[in-house]
Design an enzyme around this catalytic site. Structure first.
Site, short mmCIF file in Angstrom:
data_model
loop_
_atom_site.label_atom_id
_atom_site.label_comp_id
_atom_site.label_asym_id
_atom_site.label_seq_id
_atom_site.Cartn_x
_atom_site.Cartn_y
_atom_site.Cartn_z
N GLY A 197 0.76 -1.24 -0.15
CA GLY A 197 0.18 0.18 0.06
C GLY A 197 0.79 1.18 -0.07
O GLY A 197 0.59 2.11 -0.65
N ASN A 198 2.18 1.17 0.48
CA ASN A 198 2.88 2.36 0.47
C ASN A 198 3.70 2.73 -0.73
O ASN A 198 4.03 3.82 -1.19
CB ASN A 198 3.95 2.07 1.64
CG ASN A 198 3.56 2.23 3.10
OD1 ASN A 198 3.13 3.35 3.46
ND2 ASN A 198 3.73 1.24 4.05
N LYS A 236 -1.54 -8.44 3.97
CA LYS A 236 -1.47 -8.47 2.40
C LYS A 236 -0.58 -9.67 1.99
O LYS A 236 -1.02 -10.31 0.99
CB LYS A 236 -1.47 -7.27 1.67
CG LYS A 236 -0.16 -6.64 1.62
CD LYS A 236 0.44 -7.11 0.28
CE LYS A 236 1.79 -6.36 -0.12
NZ LYS A 236 2.71 -6.08 1.15
N LYS A 270 6.89 -10.30 5.43
CA LYS A 270 7.09 -10.93 3.87
C LYS A 270 7.95 -12.00 4.02
O LYS A 270 7.69 -13.00 3.30
CB LYS A 270 8.04 -9.61 3.34
CG LYS A 270 7.13 -8.48 3.29
CD LYS A 270 8.02 -7.31 2.65
CE LYS A 270 7.55 -5.94 2.71
NZ LYS A 270 5.89 -5.74 2.67
N LYS A 283 -1.04 -5.08 13.59
CA LYS A 283 -1.09 -4.43 12.20
C LYS A 283 -1.03 -2.80 12.27
O LYS A 283 -2.37 -2.46 12.55
CB LYS A 283 -2.15 -5.34 11.41
CG LYS A 283 -2.23 -4.47 10.03
CD LYS A 283 -0.89 -5.29 9.26
CE LYS A 283 -1.16 -4.96 7.73
NZ LYS A 283 0.08 -5.13 7.13
#
Length: 310
Positions: free
Chosen positions: A10-11, A211, A273, A127
């Site tokens: 999103g960044n 995500k 990640k 989060k």
């Protein structure tokens, strides 16, 4: 055809300018990199984050809330940002494909992701969403909003919410049908809209799903061969930003699991990640996860990024 899922942060969509025009411009630039995979013949499914966007939307909702116009709950805000980012991304990719002289249809789909109502994250929100604040601002907002703010990887303080692990993706068959029909598909935006089973069917819950984990689950359910997680650096590093930092290139899951155990990766940035990549690689035979930057997409299959394999 080689099916891949690409997880976009999103960044990468929202930088310093939160306007719709700026985010659409960022996605237009992003799409020029994404179509490099289409040119190489990959079957591309794209997921994206929404942390900054959903956090900003929540602020707008609460600032303007009234008895006649109440603020929308978090799961609905996830759906709203999933729709807006999906629309922008779908349009940007369509335009990039047309300019490149390619012929691929594009579609985005609103995606619900089932989570466990007893997931431990509901008791321990972690989060980060929304903009960064300094510590004093965060303390004030925490009291005003009756919520939790935490320091995020040395970048400032952000609001934190529950982040349950994804169990299943309700629209996976629709996504598979689109992909099988040749569509470049945008889905699972913001980790998907979190829902739980109840006696009345499914219902939304107040949470944001990571995500990268949702993208890994999506890749697993679609039997993708590769999961590509995009971030701000070309590779994963150990001792990052230290004199003895070392770039990881091709690494077995057992080796990177050992590095995780040694706390080499920051919980608020690279760790999720890496964990999502490990989970995906373990989900089947001959699976690979690649963590790299947007700019390296053109070099996928030619040594780009950190490749995690089983």
């Amino acid at each position: 055809m080689n099916r891949i899922v690409v997880a976009l942060g999103g960044n990468a969509i929202l930088t310093d300018d939160a306007s719709a025009i700026a985010q659409q411009k960022a996605l237009a630039d992003t799409s020029l990199h994404l179509i490099e995979l289409i040119k190489q013949g990959y079957e591309v499914i794209i997921s994206h984050g929404n942390g900054p966007q959903v956090g900003n939307l929540l602020i707008q909702q609460h600032n303007d809330a009234s008895e006649k116009n109440p603020a929308m709950p978090l799961n609905t805000c996830v759906a709203m940002t999933q729709g807006s980012i999906g629309y922008w991304m779908q349009q940007a990719i369509m335009n990039a494909i047309a300019k490149a002289g390619l012929n691929h249809p594009v579609a985005s789909i609103v995606t619900q992701v089932e989570v466990d109502p007893d997931d431990i994250s509901f008791r321990n929100p972690s989060k980060p969403i929304g903009p960064f604040f300094d510590e004093e601002q965060a303390k004030i907002k925490s009291l005003e909003e009756n919520c939790i703010y935490k320091e995020d990887s040395g970048r400032g303080w952000r609001k934190v919410v529950p982040s349950p692990k994804p169990l299943s993706i309700l629209e996976v068959e629709a996504i598979k049908t689109l992909a099988d029909s040749g569509f470049v598909t945008v889905c699972s935006g913001g980790g998907g809209i979190p829902v739980v089973r109840s006696e009345n069917g499914y219902e939304g819950v107040e949470a944001v799903i990571d995500k990268d984990f949702a993208s890994g689950k999506l890749a697993e359910l679609l039997d993708a061969k590769q999961l590509i997680i995009l971030t701000g650096v070309d590779n994963v590093y150990i001792n990052f930003n230290k004199p003895d930092q070392m770039k990881l290139e091709r690494i077995h899951i057992s080796e990177i699991e050992a590095l995780v155990a040694q706390n080499h990766f920051a919980p608020g940035s690279m760790l999720p990640k890496v964990l999502a990549a490990i989970t995906f690689v373990k989900s089947g035979i001959n699976k690979e996860a690649i963590i790299t930057s947007l700019e390296q997409l053109k070099n996928i299959g030619h040594g780009a990024g950190t490749v995690i394999y089983g």
